[in-house]
Design a protein around this motif. Structure first.
Motif, mmCIF file in Angstrom:
data_model
loop_
_atom_site.group_PDB
_atom_site.id
_atom_site.type_symbol
_atom_site.label_atom_id
_atom_site.label_comp_id
_atom_site.label_asym_id
_atom_site.label_seq_id
_atom_site.Cartn_x
_atom_site.Cartn_y
_atom_site.Cartn_z
ATOM 1 N N THR A 45 0.827 -1.210 0.000
ATOM 2 C CA THR A 45 0.000 0.000 0.000
ATOM 3 C C THR A 45 0.858 1.256 0.000
ATOM 4 O OG1 THR A 45 -1.782 -1.148 1.168
ATOM 5 C CG2 THR A 45 -1.776 1.255 1.268
ATOM 6 N N LEU A 46 1.857 1.296 0.895
ATOM 7 C CA LEU A 46 2.692 2.493 0.984
ATOM 8 C C LEU A 46 3.567 2.673 -0.253
ATOM 9 C CD1 LEU A 46 3.715 2.254 4.738
ATOM 10 C CD2 LEU A 46 2.120 3.861 3.689
ATOM 11 N N ASN A 47 3.872 1.589 -0.927
ATOM 12 C CA ASN A 47 4.650 1.688 -2.151
ATOM 13 C C ASN A 47 3.875 2.425 -3.245
ATOM 14 O OD1 ASN A 47 6.921 1.018 -3.909
ATOM 15 N ND2 ASN A 47 5.494 -0.389 -4.897
ATOM 16 N N TYR A 48 2.543 2.298 -3.230
ATOM 17 C CA TYR A 48 1.712 2.943 -4.242
ATOM 18 C C TYR A 48 1.199 4.309 -3.805
ATOM 19 C CZ TYR A 48 1.568 -0.885 -7.595
ATOM 20 O OH TYR A 48 1.916 -1.808 -8.543
ATOM 21 N N ILE A 49 0.706 4.422 -2.577
ATOM 22 C CA ILE A 49 0.087 5.692 -2.168
ATOM 23 C C ILE A 49 0.770 6.316 -0.957
ATOM 24 C CG2 ILE A 49 -2.146 4.950 -3.065
ATOM 25 C CD1 ILE A 49 -3.013 4.655 -0.102
ATOM 26 N N GLY A 50 1.974 5.859 -0.634
ATOM 27 C CA GLY A 50 2.665 6.397 0.538
ATOM 28 C C GLY A 50 3.040 7.850 0.403
ATOM 29 N N THR A 51 3.124 8.369 -0.831
ATOM 30 C CA THR A 51 3.477 9.785 -1.017
ATOM 31 C C THR A 51 2.257 10.701 -1.034
ATOM 32 O OG1 THR A 51 3.422 9.529 -3.422
ATOM 33 C CG2 THR A 51 5.538 9.150 -2.329
ATOM 34 N N ASP A 52 1.069 10.136 -0.896
ATOM 35 C CA ASP A 52 -0.144 10.949 -0.898
ATOM 36 C C ASP A 52 -0.177 11.846 0.329
ATOM 37 O OD1 ASP A 52 -3.093 11.651 -0.514
ATOM 38 O OD2 ASP A 52 -3.153 10.566 -2.416
ATOM 39 N N ILE A 53 -0.671 13.049 0.154
ATOM 40 C CA ILE A 53 -0.718 14.000 1.262
ATOM 41 C C ILE A 53 -1.669 13.535 2.363
ATOM 42 C CG2 ILE A 53 -2.612 15.423 0.361
ATOM 43 C CD1 ILE A 53 -0.987 17.876 1.254
ATOM 44 N N ALA A 54 -2.602 12.640 2.008
ATOM 45 C CA ALA A 54 -3.564 12.130 2.996
ATOM 46 C C ALA A 54 -3.199 10.743 3.506
ATOM 47 C CB ALA A 54 -4.960 12.088 2.378
ATOM 48 N N SER A 55 -1.966 10.301 3.245
ATOM 49 C CA SER A 55 -1.584 8.936 3.638
ATOM 50 C C SER A 55 -1.099 8.838 5.073
ATOM 51 C CB SER A 55 -0.493 8.416 2.697
ATOM 52 O OG SER A 55 0.684 9.209 2.804
ATOM 53 N N GLY A 56 -1.140 9.927 5.828
ATOM 54 C CA GLY A 56 -0.671 9.901 7.212
ATOM 55 C C GLY A 56 -1.308 8.818 8.066
ATOM 56 N N PRO A 57 -2.641 8.633 8.013
ATOM 57 C CA PRO A 57 -3.252 7.577 8.835
ATOM 58 C C PRO A 57 -2.730 6.175 8.522
ATOM 59 C CG PRO A 57 -4.916 9.121 8.080
ATOM 60 C CD PRO A 57 -3.660 9.486 7.374
ATOM 61 N N ILE A 58 -2.373 5.909 7.285
ATOM 62 C CA ILE A 58 -1.844 4.580 6.946
ATOM 63 C C ILE A 58 -0.449 4.412 7.536
ATOM 64 C CG2 ILE A 58 -1.162 3.070 5.044
ATOM 65 C CD1 ILE A 58 -3.363 4.231 3.390
ATOM 66 N N TRP A 59 0.382 5.467 7.478
ATOM 67 C CA TRP A 59 1.690 5.395 8.122
ATOM 68 C C TRP A 59 1.544 5.166 9.626
ATOM 69 C CZ3 TRP A 59 6.121 4.888 5.599
ATOM 70 C CH2 TRP A 59 6.236 5.362 4.292
ATOM 71 N N THR A 60 0.606 5.867 10.216
ATOM 72 C CA THR A 60 0.389 5.716 11.659
ATOM 73 C C THR A 60 -0.106 4.316 11.991
ATOM 74 O OG1 THR A 60 -0.147 8.078 11.823
ATOM 75 C CG2 THR A 60 -0.851 6.652 13.638
ATOM 76 N N GLU A 61 -1.018 3.798 11.190
ATOM 77 C CA GLU A 61 -1.544 2.450 11.442
ATOM 78 C C GLU A 61 -0.452 1.397 11.260
ATOM 79 O OE1 GLU A 61 -5.198 -0.483 9.942
ATOM 80 O OE2 GLU A 61 -4.921 1.517 9.060
ATOM 81 N N TYR A 62 0.411 1.587 10.295
ATOM 82 C CA TYR A 62 1.506 0.633 10.074
ATOM 83 C C TYR A 62 2.461 0.640 11.267
ATOM 84 C CZ TYR A 62 5.240 -1.805 7.513
ATOM 85 O OH TYR A 62 6.195 -2.716 7.108
ATOM 86 N N ILE A 63 2.788 1.835 11.772
ATOM 87 C CA ILE A 63 3.679 1.923 12.936
ATOM 88 C C ILE A 63 3.037 1.265 14.154
ATOM 89 C CG2 ILE A 63 4.693 3.563 14.563
ATOM 90 C CD1 ILE A 63 5.105 5.449 12.141
ATOM 91 N N THR A 64 1.753 1.515 14.337
ATOM 92 C CA THR A 64 1.045 0.885 15.459
ATOM 93 C C THR A 64 1.043 -0.630 15.315
ATOM 94 O OG1 THR A 64 -0.378 2.843 15.624
ATOM 95 C CG2 THR A 64 -1.127 0.827 16.720
ATOM 96 N N PHE A 65 0.870 -1.120 14.097
ATOM 97 C CA PHE A 65 0.890 -2.562 13.862
ATOM 98 C C PHE A 65 2.262 -3.152 14.196
ATOM 99 C CE2 PHE A 65 2.166 -5.857 10.774
ATOM 100 C CZ PHE A 65 1.342 -6.897 11.190
ATOM 101 N N LEU A 66 3.341 -2.471 13.791
ATOM 102 C CA LEU A 66 4.680 -2.981 14.087
ATOM 103 C C LEU A 66 4.953 -2.983 15.590
ATOM 104 C CD1 LEU A 66 6.794 -1.301 11.251
ATOM 105 C CD2 LEU A 66 6.054 -3.684 11.406
ATOM 106 N N LYS A 67 4.460 -1.966 16.289
ATOM 107 C CA LYS A 67 4.656 -1.932 17.743
ATOM 108 C C LYS A 67 3.918 -3.067 18.440
ATOM 109 C CE LYS A 67 5.418 3.067 18.222
ATOM 110 N NZ LYS A 67 4.898 4.344 18.779
#
Length: 745
Positions: A105-127
């Motif tokens: 997902t981040l490989n395709y839309i990780g540069t989107d200005i609205a992709s912050g929640p996905i980055w946050t969810e991924y970090i939470t998942f790794l934790k």
């Protein structure tokens, strides 16, 4: 659907599908998505409907159809939810699949200005991943650091929040190491934050839920088109100064997002392909063209652009297939000409000649094909004989086409074949209808001015006049030699034997001559027919419209234009608009001007304007358009044969049809606009003293240059603008002479 791309109906169908069972909703979604394949909102609604009934196979199939073409964060968040729902309970295998889904997902839309929640969810998942030993804990922290460092370099709405979390994370791991890492990434974060603020300005005007429809020219579509163009230009400038590979990826992402909304815009597809070509990726450009023709299959522009690319890279057969596909859909002359040119470039003269022999038999073949192939034979093959034969062959079919005649004449001019040029003009003008021969006659005259002597020039010019205006009677203005003929004869390109003022003066005189010979005869029928007798320039008087009905405006509905009022003000339905008093209209201007030290010249005009003319001006409707030339209008009026006051008065008396005061079509439209009694008395005295001066003919007076000059001339002669009869009737004449023209009752 009555309208294939009816946005309102599509929205209603989508809303209706939410309340239907999945079996009934599925056909509706398929219908909508066949029309709007880039609508991430409809795809998301469709897939959520399948997820609600735990139809995992159908959900996977839908995601495979839409994810890579609809790069919008809400749809991809739905994809992450589906993956976590399926794999959360599968232990280590499920965690690995979920991690892959986040990376995908981040490989395709990780540069989107609205992709912050996905980055946050991924970090939470790794934790949340379990760490059974120190080695696994260290691996988890390394993975978290990498994700954090990628996230803080991405300009998103959550970039500042992610930066704070990253600082806390590094400090929780090792404070000494954290200081060095934070200092290293601080400038990069500042750059990302600055780019985010700039990027946010461009995306605020974009409607992300806009359905892709063919261009209709609406203001909303134009606003969206401009917003996307500005956004693309911003991204192409690489504002973040990242490496070329990442910048290219970012631009591709924005183009794909743009096509979600402007899917049916051929210029966007073409710009996308051209950008790939300039970037050195021809294969990517070919794929873009293929997708474009799938989106807009009827676009000949895109087909020609694609064929051009294939021909440029040497794929002749692919280019030929594209040209043939155009001919298969639209066998017009343009497609035939372009295919002729392609065959001449790619396969040679014989292939082009063979196709021409086949194309000329087609019912859709026009004279354009003959001209194109003859020009090709002359310019490319250097074969004037073959080109001459082609023109002669086409002349048998297109003798009545002026454009073909002129092109043939141009070809013969290149050959310097003046004998055949004269023969061509004579043959063509003997068959062309008069109304279509003007351009050919003009070209004939130009030819004689270049190749002929003075006698032949004058002879052809005279023949042109007789052909276009008829032989007429002797002394006709159209057949007489005029100074305009001399100007035309002795001008060359943009060089003229006179000044621009002289040229304007000649044009004005020509206009006056044309209007001088026109007469209009009106019948006595109310709003009846009028017979227009037009004395043509050739001197023949003919009835232009012997029984054409002239529709007159309803003057009772006219409203006096007041510039002080704002446009759009409507009258009350209970009040009928009536013509206001002309004296009241000008009174406000005169009063306002009197308070100033120097009065405006235009405010003085109403004081010397006859009441009849004031009434006429007061009832004129407001027209948004160019201002007429006052000199020209007055000159035409002075040259016209206007009835005098006595003539009009006698006609009314003879017919016994004196208009009443309430008749909107009578001359008493300005009856309520009479001047005060003392002013009329003063002017009557002046009129008595200068009565003898009124006998001068209007045609003998010099043409006025402006309104101020007109007023000065009238003052110098002391001509009165009104008179009072013992019976209380006042008659008004022309604005220039003040002669009687009608009764005020």
């Amino acid at each position: 659907m009555a309208d294939k791309y009816n946005v309102e109906e599509a929205e209603a169908l989508a809303k209706r599908a939410l309340h239907l069972p999945i079996t009934q909703a599925t056909p509706i979604y398929e219908q909508l998505l066949s029309l709007y394949p880039t609508s991430a909102r409809f795809w998301k609604q469709y897939v959520e409907t399948q997820m609600a009934v735990n139809n995992d196979d159908a959900t996977k199939q839908i995601f495979s159809r839409c994810l890579l073409t609809c790069l919008q964060v809400p749809l991809w968040q739905c994809y992450i939810r589906f993956i976590r729902k399926v794999y959360d309970k599968k232990g280590a295998e499920g965690q690995e699949e979920t991690t892959k889904a986040f990376e995908f997902t981040l490989n395709y839309i990780g540069t989107d200005i609205a992709s912050g929640p996905i980055w946050t969810e991924y970090i939470t998942f790794l934790k949340s991943l379990p760490a059974l030993n120190p080695h696994e804990d260290m691996q988890r922290k390394i993975a978290l650091r990498k994700v954090y460092q990628r996230a803080i370099l991405t300009p998103t709405h959550h970039v500042e929040q992610l930066w704070k979390e990253y600082e806390n994370f590094e400090n929780s791991v090792n404070r000494q190491l954290a200081k060095g890492l934070v200092n290293d990434y601080q400038p990069k974060f500042n750059s990302a934050r600055a780019v985010y603020r700039e990027r946010k300005k461009y995306i605020e005007d974009i409607d992300w839920n806009m359905l892709a429809v063919p261009p209709t020219g609406s203001s909303k579509e134009e606003v969206q088109w401009v917003a996307w163009k500005k956004f693309l230009t911003f991204e192409k400038g690489n504002p973040q100064r990242i490496d070329t590979a990442l910048s290219t990826k970012r631009i591709i992402y924005v183009y794909e997002q743009c096509l979600m909304c402007l899917y049916h815009y051929p210029d966007v597809w073409y710009d996308y392909a051209e950008w790939h070509i300039k970037s050195g990726s021809t294969d990517a450009a070919i794929k873009v063209f293929q997708r474009a023709l799938k989106a807009i299959p009827d676009s000949e522009m895109l087909k020609y652009a694609y064929a051009e690319l294939e021909e440029a890279r040497g794929a002749i057969q692919s280019a030929k297939n594209l040209y043939e596909s155009i001919l298969g859909v639209s066998t017009n002359s343009l497609a035939q000409i372009q295919f002729l040119r392609f065959l001449r470039r790619a396969e040679g003269v014989e292939s082009a000649r063979k196709y021409f022999l086949e194309a000329r038999k087609s019912p859709s073949c026009t004279y354009h094909v003959y001209i194109a192939f003859a020009t090709m034979a002359f310019c490319l093959d250097k074969d004037p004989k073959a080109a001459h034969n082609i023109f002669e062959e086409g002349l048998k079919r297109y003798m009545t086409e002026p454009v073909y005649i002129l092109e043939y004449a141009d070809f013969l001019t290149r050959l310097n074949d003046d004998r055949n040029i004269r023969a061509l003009f004579e043959r063509a003008l003997s068959t062309l209808p008069t109304e279509e021969s003007a351009e050919v006659w003009n070209r004939f005259v130009q030819f004689e001015q270049t190749y002929g002597d003075l006698a032949s020039i004058l002879k052809v010019e005279q023949r042109r006049k007789e052909a276009l205006f008829g032989k007429g009677e002797e002394g006709s203005p159209a057949l007489d030699s005029s100074l305009q003929d001399v100007v035309s004869r002795y001008s060359y390109m943009d060089l003229w034997p006179c000044t621009s003022n002289e040229l304007d003066h000649l044009s004005r005189q020509e206009l006056l001559v044309k209007n001088m010979n026109k007469k209009v005869e009106k019948t006595n029928q109310p709003h009846g027919s009028a017979t227009i007798v037009n004395k043509s320039p050739c001197g023949l008087s003919g009835s232009v419209a012997s029984s054409s009905k002239v529709v007159y405006p309803d003057t009772a509905q006219m409203v006096v234009y007041d510039p002080a009022k704002k446009s759009g003000i409507e009258f009350s339905s209970s009040v009928k608009p009536v013509a206001a008093s002309a004296s009241n209209i000008f009174q406000s201007n005169v009063t306002a001007t009197a308070t100033h030290v120097s009065a405006n010249t235009f405010d003085e005009i109403p004081k010397t304007t006859p009441p009849a003319l004031l009434a006429f001006l007061a009832n004129l409707p407001h027209v948004d358009g160019p201002t007429p030339n006052v000199d020209v209008v007055l000159s035409i009026c002075l040259q016209s044969d206007l009835p005098t006051g006595q003539t009009a008065k006698q006609s009314f008396t003879a017919k016994g049809n004196v208009p009443s005061q309430n008749d909107p079509s009578g001359p008493n439209r300005g009856g309520s606009q009479r001047l005060p009694r003392d002013r009329r008395a003063t002017k009557r005295k002046g009129s008595d003293r200068q009565e003898d001066d009124d006998t001068a003919s209007i045609q003998s007076q010099p043409l006025p240059t402006d309104v101020f000059r007109l007023r000065q001339m009238r003052k110098a002669r002391g001509i009165s603008t009104s008179s009072q009869t013992p019976t209380g009737s006042a008659s008004y004449g022309s604005a220039y002479s003040g002669e009687l023209s009608g009764s005020t009752g």
